[in-house]
Design a protein around this motif. Structure first.
Motif, PDB file in Angstrom:
ATOM      1  N   ARG A   1      -9.528   3.490 -13.361  1.00 47.66           N
ATOM      2  CA  ARG A   1      -8.514   4.527 -13.367  1.00 47.66           C
ATOM      3  C   ARG A   1      -7.184   3.936 -13.799  1.00 47.66           C
ATOM      4  O   ARG A   1      -6.912   2.768 -13.558  1.00 47.66           O
ATOM      5  CB  ARG A   1      -8.369   5.140 -11.971  1.00 47.66           C
ATOM      6  N   THR A   2      -6.372   4.769 -14.393  1.00 49.90           N
ATOM      7  CA  THR A   2      -5.033   4.334 -14.772  1.00 49.90           C
ATOM      8  C   THR A   2      -4.139   4.359 -13.541  1.00 49.90           C
ATOM      9  O   THR A   2      -4.509   4.886 -12.479  1.00 49.90           O
ATOM     10  CB  THR A   2      -4.446   5.250 -15.862  1.00 49.90           C
ATOM     11  N   PHE A   3      -2.961   3.830 -13.706  1.00 52.01           N
ATOM     12  CA  PHE A   3      -1.996   3.786 -12.606  1.00 52.01           C
ATOM     13  C   PHE A   3      -1.649   5.178 -12.138  1.00 52.01           C
ATOM     14  O   PHE A   3      -1.594   5.476 -10.942  1.00 52.01           O
ATOM     15  CB  PHE A   3      -0.752   3.012 -13.054  1.00 52.01           C
ATOM     16  N   VAL A   4      -1.441   6.094 -13.081  1.00 53.85           N
ATOM     17  CA  VAL A   4      -1.087   7.479 -12.736  1.00 53.85           C
ATOM     18  C   VAL A   4      -2.246   8.155 -12.015  1.00 53.85           C
ATOM     19  O   VAL A   4      -2.047   8.872 -11.039  1.00 53.85           O
ATOM     20  CB  VAL A   4      -0.679   8.253 -14.013  1.00 53.85           C
ATOM     21  N   ASP A   5      -3.474   7.921 -12.474  1.00 54.17           N
ATOM     22  CA  ASP A   5      -4.644   8.485 -11.798  1.00 54.17           C
ATOM     23  C   ASP A   5      -4.752   8.017 -10.355  1.00 54.17           C
ATOM     24  O   ASP A   5      -5.078   8.780  -9.457  1.00 54.17           O
ATOM     25  CB  ASP A   5      -5.938   8.130 -12.541  1.00 54.17           C
TER      26      ASP A   5
ATOM     27  N   ILE B   1      -2.282   7.065  -8.387  1.00 58.57           N
ATOM     28  CA  ILE B   1      -1.227   7.682  -7.587  1.00 58.57           C
ATOM     29  C   ILE B   1      -1.574   9.132  -7.272  1.00 58.57           C
ATOM     30  O   ILE B   1      -1.431   9.589  -6.144  1.00 58.57           O
ATOM     31  CB  ILE B   1       0.130   7.588  -8.320  1.00 58.57           C
ATOM     32  N   LEU B   2      -2.055   9.862  -8.283  1.00 53.93           N
ATOM     33  CA  LEU B   2      -2.389  11.274  -8.061  1.00 53.93           C
ATOM     34  C   LEU B   2      -3.568  11.423  -7.133  1.00 53.93           C
ATOM     35  O   LEU B   2      -3.651  12.384  -6.355  1.00 53.93           O
ATOM     36  CB  LEU B   2      -2.671  11.968  -9.398  1.00 53.93           C
ATOM     37  N   GLN B   3      -4.515  10.499  -7.169  1.00 53.52           N
ATOM     38  CA  GLN B   3      -5.683  10.587  -6.305  1.00 53.52           C
ATOM     39  C   GLN B   3      -5.330  10.252  -4.850  1.00 53.52           C
ATOM     40  O   GLN B   3      -6.027  10.645  -3.926  1.00 53.52           O
ATOM     41  CB  GLN B   3      -6.782   9.677  -6.800  1.00 53.52           C
ATOM     42  N   SER B   4      -4.241   9.537  -4.625  1.00 48.18           N
ATOM     43  CA  SER B   4      -3.858   9.204  -3.249  1.00 48.18           C
ATOM     44  C   SER B   4      -3.272  10.388  -2.502  1.00 48.18           C
ATOM     45  O   SER B   4      -3.152  10.366  -1.290  1.00 48.18           O
ATOM     46  CB  SER B   4      -2.873   8.039  -3.247  1.00 48.18           C
ATOM     47  N   PHE B   5      -2.876  11.458  -3.218  1.00 46.01           N
ATOM     48  CA  PHE B   5      -2.326  12.661  -2.556  1.00 46.01           C
ATOM     49  C   PHE B   5      -3.408  13.594  -2.170  1.00 46.01           C
ATOM     50  O   PHE B   5      -4.308  13.972  -2.721  1.00 46.01           O
ATOM     51  CB  PHE B   5      -1.323  13.363  -3.461  1.00 46.01           C
TER      52      PHE B   5
END
Length: 149
Positions: free
Chosen positions: A139-143, A145-149
């Motif tokens: 996963r990318t960095f943005v993915d 971060i979004l998956q942690s929410f």
């Protein structure tokens, strides 16, 4: 008045500095292509000095330390690699020739044989492009971060 005198003294120095900077960019080599040698230069005179029965220490004295060695069973090999590269002024490199000098030794560290290999003796090896999957998904960095929410 002192400002005018100061400007009169600095102007020739500034002109000399500007001329020196302009001339520093000029080179005597106007060629767009340069040739250089990478690795070990294999002179013919050194190659003629290596004969079967000579010691490993003498080979190191004549040729220098090898770029790489190989020990397989009771035999050892020293490899000296010479690569002639042609480089354009645009940074494009191309290999013009590659010579590998191999010196083979027996278990008593005496020369058995020497061989000279060129690019024609080499074989192209295809590199495997498959990857071993890691734990989880890539996963990318943005993915992440979004998956942690």
């Amino acid at each position: 008045m002192p400002l005018r005198i100061l400007a009169g003294r600095i102007a020739p120095l500034a002109a000399a500095a500007l001329l020196a900077a302009a001339l520093a960019g000029c080179t005597s080599n106007m060629s767009l292509v340069t040739q250089r040698t990478q690795g070990y230069e294999i002179p013919d005179t050194a190659l003629q000095q290596i004969r079967p029965g000579q010691s490993q220490a003498l080979v190191t004295t004549v040729l220098g330390s090898p770029q790489t060695t190989n020990s397989f069973g009771e035999q050892t090999a020293f490899y000296y690699v010479e690569t002639k590269v042609q480089e354009t002024s645009f940074g494009i490199n191309s290999i013009k020739s590659r010579t590998v000098l191999a010196v083979y030794f027996d278990k008593n560290k005496k020369v058995i044989d020497t061989a000279v290999y060129s690019l024609a003796d080499g074989k192209t090896v295809t590199i495997e492009s498959r990857r071993t999957p890691s734990f989880g998904a890539d996963r990318t960095f943005v993915d992440q971060i979004l998956q942690s929410f």
